[in-house]
Design an enzyme around this catalytic site. Structure first.
Site: not given
Ligand code: ADP
Length: 167
Positions: A19, A43, A92, A130
């Site tokens: 993130h 969630k 990703r 996460s």
């Molecule tokens: P997660 O998918 O890890 O639970 P979130 O729902 O908080 O995280 O995701 C929020 C944004 O952050 C999304 O656009 C997701 O693609 C991006 N994101 C999460 N982890 C990564 C990562 N390792 N690399 C690039 N983008 C990420």
């Protein structure tokens, strides 16, 4: 010239280095970046909204054009209300693409002046979510290098609290 304001939305439960990489790169591309956490996400999170905000504020504090907020309801409505022109998402893997395409097209239908911009994940973070971080920490694995140090500490505390509660 008008300010280019971008939103980086997510649940950030907790914020990971993946993130943070996206937030830092967005901060380099836009005048102002608002990291936004949905209040009404379906969630059931490990960390409360306030804890997630605190962790984000802590890790984003060195980035002078980044602020942390919450929002209710539709993200595009929030974007219109705070005059953000762009939503930044991280990609990703192919598995992210289908869902993100659907969201981006729906958001454009709802508000065609708000553009979604995708940043490819950093090579070191393509496997990082996460959920996987929480899973590894729960099973006693090292999450060093996957999340900021302050988050690593909070994660250890939270899981210890949970273990105490279940004993
Ligand atoms: P997660 O998918 O890890 O639970 P979130 O729902 O908080 O995280 O995701 C929020 C944004 O952050 C999304 O656009 C997701 O693609 C991006 N994101 C999460 N982890 C990564 C990562 N390792 N690399 C690039 N983008 C990420």
């Amino acid at each position: 010239m008008s300010v280019r304001r971008a939103l980086v939305p997510g649940s950030f439960d907790p914020v990971t280095n993946g993130h943070l990489d996206i937030i830092e790169r967005a901060a380099g591309l836009f005048d102002e970046v608002r990291v936004v956490v949905a209040r009404n996400a379906s969630k059931s999170p490990l960390f409360s909204l306030d804890e997630r905000l605190e962790m984000l504020q802590d890790v984003c504090s060195p980035l002078k054009n980044v602020t942390v907020h919450t929002f209710d309801g539709l993200l595009v409505q929030y974007a219109i209300d705070c005059k953000a022109q762009v939503i930044v998402k991280g990609l990703r893997a192919v598995s992210d693409f289908e869902y993100e395409l659907q969201m981006a097209l729906m958001n454009r239908r709802l508000a065609d002046r708000v553009e979604t911009v995708f940043l490819m994940t950093g090579a070191d973070y393509s496997y990082l979510s996460s959920n996987i971080v929480k899973e590894i920490a729960r099973l006693g694995g090292a999450v060093e290098g996957l999340v900021p140090e302050s988050v690593e500490k909070r994660l250890r505390q939270k899981l210890a609290e949970q273990r105490r509660e279940t004993v």
